[in-house]
Motif scaffolding. Structure first.
Motif, PDB file in Angstrom:
ATOM      1  N   LEU A   1     -45.776  15.121 -86.688  1.00  0.00           N
ATOM      2  CA  LEU A   1     -46.346  15.015 -85.340  1.00  0.00           C
ATOM      3  C   LEU A   1     -45.936  13.694 -84.676  1.00  0.00           C
ATOM      4  N   LEU A   2     -46.017  12.625 -85.438  1.00  0.00           N
ATOM      5  CA  LEU A   2     -45.637  11.325 -84.903  1.00  0.00           C
ATOM      6  C   LEU A   2     -44.147  11.279 -84.560  1.00  0.00           C
ATOM      7  N   ALA A   3     -43.317  11.892 -85.399  1.00  0.00           N
ATOM      8  CA  ALA A   3     -41.879  11.922 -85.142  1.00  0.00           C
ATOM      9  C   ALA A   3     -41.583  12.681 -83.860  1.00  0.00           C
ATOM     10  N   LYS A   4     -42.259  13.840 -83.673  1.00  0.00           N
ATOM     11  CA  LYS A   4     -42.057  14.629 -82.449  1.00  0.00           C
ATOM     12  C   LYS A   4     -42.511  13.858 -81.211  1.00  0.00           C
ATOM     13  N   LEU A   5     -43.674  13.218 -81.337  1.00  0.00           N
ATOM     14  CA  LEU A   5     -44.201  12.445 -80.218  1.00  0.00           C
ATOM     15  C   LEU A   5     -43.242  11.314 -79.858  1.00  0.00           C
ATOM     16  N   TYR A   6     -42.734  10.633 -80.865  1.00  0.00           N
ATOM     17  CA  TYR A   6     -41.797   9.530 -80.643  1.00  0.00           C
ATOM     18  C   TYR A   6     -40.550  10.041 -79.914  1.00  0.00           C
ATOM     19  N   ASN A   7     -40.026  11.189 -80.381  1.00  0.00           N
ATOM     20  CA  ASN A   7     -38.819  11.745 -79.756  1.00  0.00           C
ATOM     21  C   ASN A   7     -39.070  12.162 -78.308  1.00  0.00           C
ATOM     22  N   GLN A   8     -40.251  12.740 -78.037  1.00  0.00           N
ATOM     23  CA  GLN A   8     -40.579  13.164 -76.670  1.00  0.00           C
ATOM     24  C   GLN A   8     -40.598  11.971 -75.719  1.00  0.00           C
TER      25      GLN A   8
END
Length: 249
Positions: A6-13
């Motif tokens: 979730l954190l990785a996706k949020l960071y990428n967004q």
């Protein structure tokens, strides 16, 4: 794993659309690694203050116009007892609850009662480390009434107001020398600022060396700094980072 994804996706967004220009990268690299040495021309207050001598009439007029701004704060003299014993501190609290004043407390527990001596309300003795909230509390109490126990570091204190002197506006003769220095500083500052602006205008059309060589006649100081980085603090010039910001602009 779910949290990490979730954190990785949020960071990428958030960072996906962020673009860093090469010029920005270069600027950051320069701020970290580059060293500068600069020539400077300084317009010094002290050079111009030598010729400024405010007369008595000017000083008196300034005092009359700004008299209220010279109001001195209330002065206080506090009595206090201190101890590093937690046992004594509990006994003191019990005696305060029994309406004992500091004289009675010091005699009962054989502790020395001390005085701060008069000090300005907003400048308590540094060695005493009296908390501001305790000082505010003392101001609201009648003379002789002890405050609750307060602990600062490893020491326990209890205070009481012994004397309070209302603030006043000092007579002109008391602050005349200070006013003279202040007026001299203000006037020399205005002159120095005007002169350096004139110098800056000349630098728009003339080489630095030419302007600098002629500056001595106008009370300016010229010189060269040692090499420094953006994180350094320069004597008389302040934070060095400003020079990298100016390069960018």
């Amino acid at each position: 794993m779910r949290q990490n994804l979730l954190l990785a996706k949020l960071y990428n967004q958030i960072t996906d659309k962020v673009k860093i220009e090469d010029s920005q990268i270069r600027q950051e690299w320069l701020k970290t690694n580059e060293e500068l040495s600069i020539y400077y021309i300084a317009s010094l207050f002290a050079e111009f203050s030598k010729k400024i001598k405010p007369d008595d009439k000017t000083i008196s007029a300034y005092y009359d116009k700004n008299k209220e701004s010279f109001q001195e704060p209330t002065s206080l003299n506090l009595e206090y007892i201190l101890t590093e014993s937690s046992t004594d501190s509990k006994k003191i609290t019990d005696l305060i609850n029994k309406k004992y004043d500091l004289d009675k407390i010091s005699k009962e527990l054989k502790l020395t009662k001390k005085e701060t001596g008069l000090f300005k309300q907003y400048a308590p003795p540094a060695a005493l480390k009296i908390p501001q909230e305790t000082l505010n509390l003392v101001l609201g109490l009648k003379e002789g009434i002890p405050t609750p126990m307060v602990k600062v570091d490893k020491t326990y204190y209890v205070y009481a107001l012994k004397e309070k002197k209302a603030g006043r506006i000092p007579e002109l003769k008391e602050i005349k020398d200070n006013l003279k220095e202040m007026l001299t500083s203000e006037e020399s500052g205005k002159i120095a600022q005007g002169k350096i602006k004139e110098c800056a205008e000349k630098l728009k059309t003339k080489p630095f060396n030419q302007v600098a060589s002629a500056s001595g006649a106008y009370g300016f100081k010229t010189g060269q700094t040692k090499f420094f980085k953006s994180t350094d603090q320069l004597d008389n010039l302040g934070a060095a980072q400003i020079f990298w910001i100016q390069q960018k602009n």
